[in-house]
Enzyme design. Structure first.
Site, PDB file in Angstrom:
ATOM      1  N   TRP A 327      17.990 112.118  82.464  1.00 35.59           N
ATOM      2  CA  TRP A 327      17.752 112.203  80.914  1.00 35.59           C
ATOM      3  C   TRP A 327      18.970 112.045  80.155  1.00 35.59           C
ATOM      4  CZ3 TRP A 327      18.590 117.264  78.223  1.00 35.59           C
ATOM      5  CH2 TRP A 327      19.720 118.050  78.938  1.00 35.59           C
ATOM      6  N   ASP A 328      20.006 111.700  80.779  1.00 33.73           N
ATOM      7  CA  ASP A 328      21.107 111.488  80.105  1.00 33.73           C
ATOM      8  C   ASP A 328      20.953 110.230  79.123  1.00 33.73           C
ATOM      9  OD1 ASP A 328      21.730 112.734  82.328  1.00 33.73           O
ATOM     10  OD2 ASP A 328      23.604 111.879  82.556  1.00 33.73           O
ATOM     11  N   GLU A 469      21.215 124.221  84.820  1.00 28.68           N
ATOM     12  CA  GLU A 469      20.728 124.029  86.377  1.00 28.68           C
ATOM     13  C   GLU A 469      20.908 125.250  87.176  1.00 28.68           C
ATOM     14  OE1 GLU A 469      22.263 120.272  87.271  1.00 28.68           O
ATOM     15  OE2 GLU A 469      20.489 119.159  86.829  1.00 28.68           O
ATOM     16  N   LYS A 583      25.729 126.544  83.062  1.00 29.07           N
ATOM     17  CA  LYS A 583      26.272 125.366  83.546  1.00 29.07           C
ATOM     18  C   LYS A 583      26.764 124.477  82.090  1.00 29.07           C
ATOM     19  CE  LYS A 583      25.849 121.203  86.375  1.00 29.07           C
ATOM     20  NZ  LYS A 583      24.964 120.360  87.178  1.00 29.07           N
ATOM     21  N   GLN A 584      25.672 124.434  81.304  1.00 27.58           N
ATOM     22  CA  GLN A 584      25.745 123.381  80.312  1.00 27.58           C
ATOM     23  C   GLN A 584      24.770 123.634  78.946  1.00 27.58           C
ATOM     24  OE1 GLN A 584      23.931 120.854  83.177  1.00 27.58           O
ATOM     25  NE2 GLN A 584      23.389 119.655  81.264  1.00 27.58           N
TER      26      GLN A 584
HETATM   27  C1  BGC Z   1      23.720 117.649  84.954  1.00 29.91           C
HETATM   28  C2  BGC Z   1      22.447 116.952  84.597  1.00 29.91           C
HETATM   29  C3  BGC Z   1      22.752 115.314  84.444  1.00 29.91           C
HETATM   30  C4  BGC Z   1      23.313 115.042  85.559  1.00 29.91           C
HETATM   31  C5  BGC Z   1      23.748 113.428  85.440  1.00 29.91           C
HETATM   32  C6  BGC Z   1      24.041 117.041  86.263  1.00 29.91           C
HETATM   33  O1  BGC Z   1      25.353 117.582  86.572  1.00 29.91           O
HETATM   34  O2  BGC Z   1      23.520 119.078  85.166  1.00 29.91           O
HETATM   35  O3  BGC Z   1      21.924 117.610  83.229  1.00 29.91           O
HETATM   36  O4  BGC Z   1      21.600 114.906  83.983  1.00 29.91           O
HETATM   37  O5  BGC Z   1      24.465 115.773  86.224  1.00 29.91           O
HETATM   38  O6  BGC Z   1      24.625 113.322  84.642  1.00 29.91           O
END
Ligand code: BGC
Length: 769
Positions: A327-328, A469, A583-584
């Protein structure tokens, strides 16, 4: 202000980081920033976009093509290389303006003789299969020099070997090394032609079954320069002889054109890219450099050649992260392209059209209708993400993760990307050529995933994983529910638009998808979908049901519980799982995406609450905290997050290895995030309805920011200071554009310049207190 990324001296510990920092590419090929004498041990990689391979039970990943730049020098019989011999000086640089990499090294032989090697290379932005390198050598005293240069097929593989059945072809001095990929038997061919200057008698000397080298030994006169130019073509295709011939023809043509002409064609493409996208920051050279570098990184991976490839999460920096598209792309990179190069934005969103069948297969696999896009997507759209995606560092056993099964927001993100393309360009072609179908199929999937709670009279989304996540399988993740609601809106609007403008097409599409009944479902669900709202007292939006009941530990305490620096904090037993540490950016990301739907008070309350609880375990996180901090009038809080995002691939301050697995590579989402933080955040630019809104919130020390903006084919240049906005409307513009600057609305006519004062700018109150 400098455009040059430079490094003097040689530090072997920086080889991996420099591979990313000095990366080159053109969207079709990536070439890591390594030196000619390096091999797979130093993670040399030439990675073509969109070609994947699988060996045995290991995961599928991109292949690295043979390295056509491989070159070794010997002075009086001794090997000369930074890893093996003495050197007096070394410097390497990358010019972001024209994407040319240079190195200059002075080696010293055991007899004290100095041998200076200089090289210069570019990955053509005009002819996307082509790499061109010029090498010069000079000795301090007369002596014997030997050069071996060729194509090294002994490539870096994580899960290989991917290339087999090597073959060497030669035609009129051009050499082609081809091989077949293991799984799909695709041909990869690297062809090479060399023009020597002052060096005679080069001979082919096939070094091994998978490499082809030429060797020249010559007497070198003190102070005299000897040189050669290599023209390398990297191609892949179905048919071995056709692909090989195409690569050899391309080299022949390139040799005919010569270095200078190829370089100037390449530079013209780069000029165009910078003219469309360069942002100027006055008053902060460090920020300027880091932002420009972030844009450089985006340009070298942007697919201008195909709508069948998108941008992987680690760009084209090798096989890292399976070369998978996440999704980035839609959520973190697409905005940059929408505002500057819509033709690339179109390719990125069309990639979802070309992978729709894979998304349908995934939905069906889990028993749902519609399209469930891959969490980790490759060329077919089937999910490359494994169910056991993390290895437990304590037991060394695979750990069940739910990235693949539960991050349903990926389908909402894909639909959102397509709609954004339409909204920014007004170009309906992506919708008509499959985009509308993707949107409807995503909405159908999300409906099919939802539950109607009879006792609560509402739809809910249960058992999902949001952006954070560390908390898997939660109910009613606010971000997910809000994105699903948006997708339903987009789907219904798409149908309205098609009905009005393309009724026959609309009827055909609805009939083909048997969608008549679904439309009713989507309307119901949109009306009755539960989207978590701010608590009336605290104004906080709970990240998911029950989040507020988790242990409220602070980040340092949580970190003090870590037993192994590589342990995974999420999943079943992760330290963060039972706490509120995330996490984010999750709720805060929602507040950015839907910034018009939440009050400033709500944004402030949630930013303040979630910021200290965010671990930023993903490079996608910082830019979002920067964006919302700017939005709520705290640019100085935003600044530290912006700089962290914008410098990620310059400093190399990110995880490079987990155990022995290389997970480094470049960070395109953070690069896109740097652009978003500067333009959507500090400059405060956005498109709402038909209006371009500018609400700046500049960090201290920034005198101005100047931004090119391309919306619906109309070009503007915005020059923004704390007190005023100057709009330049390009004389080629055909319509009058409404801008909302502060509270004032102005009309920008073609060729006009408008200056609008910002009264009370920057008095947003901020986060203090
Ligand atoms: C992140 C995801 C991201 C992926 C690729 C993961 O560590 O939690 O949101 O899409 O890395 O960058």
């Amino acid at each position: 202000m400098s455009w040059i990324v430079e490094q003097s001296g040689f530090d072997p510990d920086k080889i991996t980081i420099n591979g990313n920092k000095f990366m080159q590419g053109n969207g079709a090929l990536g070439y890591r920033g390594t030196l000619e004498e390096f091999t797979k041990e130093q993670l040399t990689a030439c990675t073509p976009a969109g070609l994947y391979d699988k060996v045995g039970d290991q995961w599928r990943e991109p292949i690295n093509a043979p390295n056509g730049l491989s070159t070794r020098w010997f002075g009086d019989g001794e090997p000369l290389g930074l890893l093996t011999s003495r050197h007096e000086s070394h410097m390497q640089s990358l010019n972001m303006r024209n994407a040319v990499f240079q190195r200059a090294t002075t080696f010293v032989t055991s007899g004290g003789k100095q041998v200076e090697v200089r090289s210069s290379r570019f990955i053509s932005m005009r002819k996307l299969d082509l790499i061109v390198m010029q090498v010069e050598v000079r000795c301090s005293e007369d002596g014997e020099l030997t050069v071996e240069t060729g194509i090294d097929g002994d490539v870096w593989d994580i899960n290989g070997p991917h290339l087999e059945d090597f073959a060497i072809a030669e035609q009129a001095g051009i050499v082609g090394l081809s091989a077949l990929t293991h799984e799909l038997r695709q041909t990869v061919c690297v062809a090479e032609g060399i023009v020597w200057s002052g060096i005679d008698g080069a001979e082919m000397s096939v070094r091994s079954a998978n490499s082809a080298y030429r060797k020249a030994a010559f007497a070198c006169k003190a102070g005299q320069t000897y040189s050669f130019t290599k023209y390398v073509s990297v191609q892949f295709g179905e048919d071995q002889s056709e692909t090989t011939q195409a690569a050899m023809n391309s080299v022949k043509e390139a040799m005919g054109a010569g270095y200078e002409r190829l370089l100037s064609e390449h530079e013209r493409e780069w000029e165009r890219k910078w003219a469309a996208s360069d942002v100027q920051i006055d008053g902060d050279d460090e920020a300027q450099f880091a932002l420009r570098y972030s844009l450089y990184q985006l340009h070298i991976i942007a697919p201008s050649h195909s709508e069948k490839v998108s941008i992987p999460a680690r760009g084209l920096s090798g096989q890292v992260y399976k070369g998978a598209v996440f999704w980035d792309t839609e959520m973190f990179m697409l905005p940059f392209f929408l505002y500057s190069q819509p033709e690339i934005a179109r390719n990125l969103v069309m990639y979802r059209v070309h992978t729709l069948e894979g998304a349908r297969r995934k939905a069906a696999e889990y028993g749902y209708r519609g399209a469930y896009f891959a969490w980790e997507s490759q060329e077919t759209g089937d999910d490359a993400c494994t169910l056991f995606n993390v290895t437990d560092v304590f037991t060394n056993r695979p750990m069940r993760t739910y990235f693949r099964d539960k991050q349903i927001h990926i389908s909402a993100d894909a639909a959102h990307g397509i709609w954004e393309y339409y909204r920014f360009t007004g170009d309906e072609s992506a919708l008509l050529e499959g985009g509308a179908e993707v949107i409807l199929e995503c909405a159908r999937f999300l409906h099919s995933y939802s539950y109607y709670k009879v006792d609560k009279n509402r739809y809910e989304l249960l058992d999902v994983t949001g952006p954070d996540e560390y908390h898997e399988r939660v109910n009613n993740n606010a971000f997910t529910n809000a994105m699903v609601s948006m997708t339903l809106e987009i789907a219904l609007e798409t149908v309205e638009l098609l009905k009005e403008k393309h009724p026959a097409f609309c009827n055909e599409l609805l009939a083909k998808l048997e969608f008549a009944g679904d439309l009713e479902h989507l309307r119901d669900m949109h009306r009755e979908l539960y989207v978590p709202q701010p608590d009336p007292e605290t104004l906080l939006i709970e990240q998911f049901d029950g989040y507020m009941k988790l242990e409220d530990v602070d980040l340092p305490t949580l970190k003090s519980r870590i037993l192994n620096k590589n342990e995974y904090l999420g999943g079943g037993n992760g330290l963060a799982t039972t706490t509120r540490i995330l996490k984010q950016a999750d709720v805060v990301l929602m507040l950015h995406l839907l910034k018009d739907r939440y009050s400033e008070e709500v944004k402030k309350a949630n930013w303040r609450y979630y910021e200290p609880r965010t671990e930023h375990g993903s490079s996608l996180s910082s830019c979002i905290y920067a964006l919302v901090a700017s939005d709520i009038g705290s640019p100085d809080w935003a600044y530290k997050y912006f700089m962290k995002t914008a410098t990620i691939d310059l400093t190399g301050e990110s995880k490079q290895y987990v155990g022995t697995l290389y997970i480094g590579g470049t960070h395109p989402a953070a690069n896109g995030g740097a652009w978003m933080a500067a333009i959507l955040g500090f400059a405060g630019v956005r498109l709402t309805g038909g209006e371009i809104v500018v609400k700046p919130s500049l960090p201290q020390g920034w005198k101005s920011i100047t931004v090119p903006v391309l919306i619906k084919g109309q070009q503007f240049r915005l020059h923004i200071t704390a007190n005023e906005v100057v709009i330049d409307s390009n004389s080629s513009n055909s319509t009058v554009q409404t801008f909302k600057i502060g509270e004032e609305r102005v009309q920008a006519e073609s060729g006009s310049q408008l200056t609008i004062r910002l009264d009370g700018a920057g008095s947003g109150g901020g986060l203090a207190g």
